[in-house]
Write a protein that holds these residues in place. Structure first.
Motif, short mmCIF file in Angstrom:
data_model
loop_
_atom_site.label_atom_id
_atom_site.label_comp_id
_atom_site.label_asym_id
_atom_site.label_seq_id
_atom_site.Cartn_x
_atom_site.Cartn_y
_atom_site.Cartn_z
N TYR A 77 0.83 -0.93 0.08
CA TYR A 77 0.20 0.08 -0.15
C TYR A 77 0.99 1.15 -0.22
O TYR A 77 1.99 1.19 0.63
CB TYR A 77 -0.73 -0.04 1.26
CG TYR A 77 -1.92 -0.99 1.41
CD1 TYR A 77 -3.02 -1.06 0.73
CD2 TYR A 77 -1.38 -2.36 2.06
CE1 TYR A 77 -3.86 -2.02 0.99
CE2 TYR A 77 -2.21 -3.42 2.08
CZ TYR A 77 -3.64 -3.37 1.71
OH TYR A 77 -4.61 -4.19 1.58
N SER A 81 -3.43 7.35 2.22
CA SER A 81 -4.62 6.60 1.77
C SER A 81 -4.23 5.35 1.37
O SER A 81 -5.44 4.35 1.77
CB SER A 81 -4.89 7.36 0.43
OG SER A 81 -4.05 7.11 -0.76
N GLY A 82 -3.31 4.89 1.26
CA GLY A 82 -2.95 3.28 1.12
C GLY A 82 -2.84 2.38 2.35
O GLY A 82 -3.63 1.32 2.56
N GLU A 85 -6.51 2.13 3.15
CA GLU A 85 -7.21 1.01 2.25
C GLU A 85 -7.02 -0.27 2.98
O GLU A 85 -7.70 -1.19 3.25
CB GLU A 85 -6.53 0.99 0.93
CG GLU A 85 -7.04 -0.07 0.05
CD GLU A 85 -6.32 0.02 -1.39
OE1 GLU A 85 -6.27 -0.87 -2.08
OE2 GLU A 85 -5.68 0.95 -1.85
N PHE A 86 -5.38 -0.35 3.41
CA PHE A 86 -5.04 -1.50 4.38
C PHE A 86 -6.00 -1.76 5.68
O PHE A 86 -6.45 -2.69 5.57
CB PHE A 86 -3.64 -1.35 4.74
CG PHE A 86 -3.40 -2.14 5.89
CD1 PHE A 86 -3.05 -3.66 5.64
CD2 PHE A 86 -3.16 -1.65 7.47
CE1 PHE A 86 -2.82 -4.36 6.60
CE2 PHE A 86 -2.74 -2.50 8.16
CZ PHE A 86 -2.66 -3.75 8.01
N GLY A 88 -9.29 -0.82 5.83
CA GLY A 88 -10.54 -1.57 5.13
C GLY A 88 -10.27 -2.91 4.82
O GLY A 88 -11.25 -3.66 5.03
N ASP A 89 -9.21 -3.22 4.09
CA ASP A 89 -9.09 -4.58 3.73
C ASP A 89 -9.03 -5.54 5.13
O ASP A 89 -9.50 -6.61 4.83
CB ASP A 89 -7.65 -4.86 2.60
CG ASP A 89 -7.92 -4.10 1.44
OD1 ASP A 89 -9.03 -3.82 1.08
OD2 ASP A 89 -6.85 -4.05 0.72
#
Length: 157
Positions: A77, A81-82, A85-86, A88-89
């Motif tokens: 990531y 923002s990455g 995202e991590f 969220g995943d």
């Protein structure tokens, strides 16, 4: 099986390099500037203070969690923002219930952390445990620029 062998080999090499079994516990984890920063970042993450955690990293920080057993498979990531995202995943795959850093080793601008993670896997409902090795790299301003995490094979109950 291949990941387990790779992790075991990496862990063995780090153990030899760092003298993992050759010192007393209190002598193995020297406290230095970047190590203190890592401990603070662990604290922010554990409290869910993601804003403070991200303030400790550059906006283009790389988060390489290709060896993360909760995500399985993990990925790389990029930036804040990455990292979001991590999270969220991660929230779709499992719930970490215990994150325990055990040993911290600092060399230059890199801190290596050995520890344990316990989590509940959503797909199976099983409680799992893994050992981890993390590399945290910092710039000259004390901001994290790179994070890499690998886990050994999960043991689930």
């Amino acid at each position: 099986m291949k990941n387990s062998i790779q992790f075991s080999a990496v862990f063995f090499i780090f153990s030899l390099f760092l003298g993992f079994n050759s010192c007393k516990k209190e002598d193995c984890s020297p406290t230095t500037k970047n190590t203190e920063t890592v401990k603070k970042l662990f604290g922010f993450f554990a409290m869910g203070d993601i804003s403070s955690f991200l303030n400790g990293s550059t906006t283009d920080c790389i988060f390489d969690v290709t060896g993360n057993q909760i995500l399985n498979p993990g990925k790389v990531y990029f930036g804040h923002s990455g990292f979001m995202e991590f999270l969220g995943d991660l929230s779709k795959k499992g719930q970490p219930t215990l994150l325990t850093p055990i040993d911290f080793y600092e060399s230059g601008n890199v801190v290596t952390v050995l520890g344990k993670i316990e989590f509940t896997e959503f797909a199976s409902g099983k409680k799992c445990k893994v050992n981890f090795i993390q590399l945290w790299k910092f710039n000259s301003d004390g901001k994290m620029i790179y994070f890499k995490e690998d886990h050994d094979n999960r043991v689930c109950e």
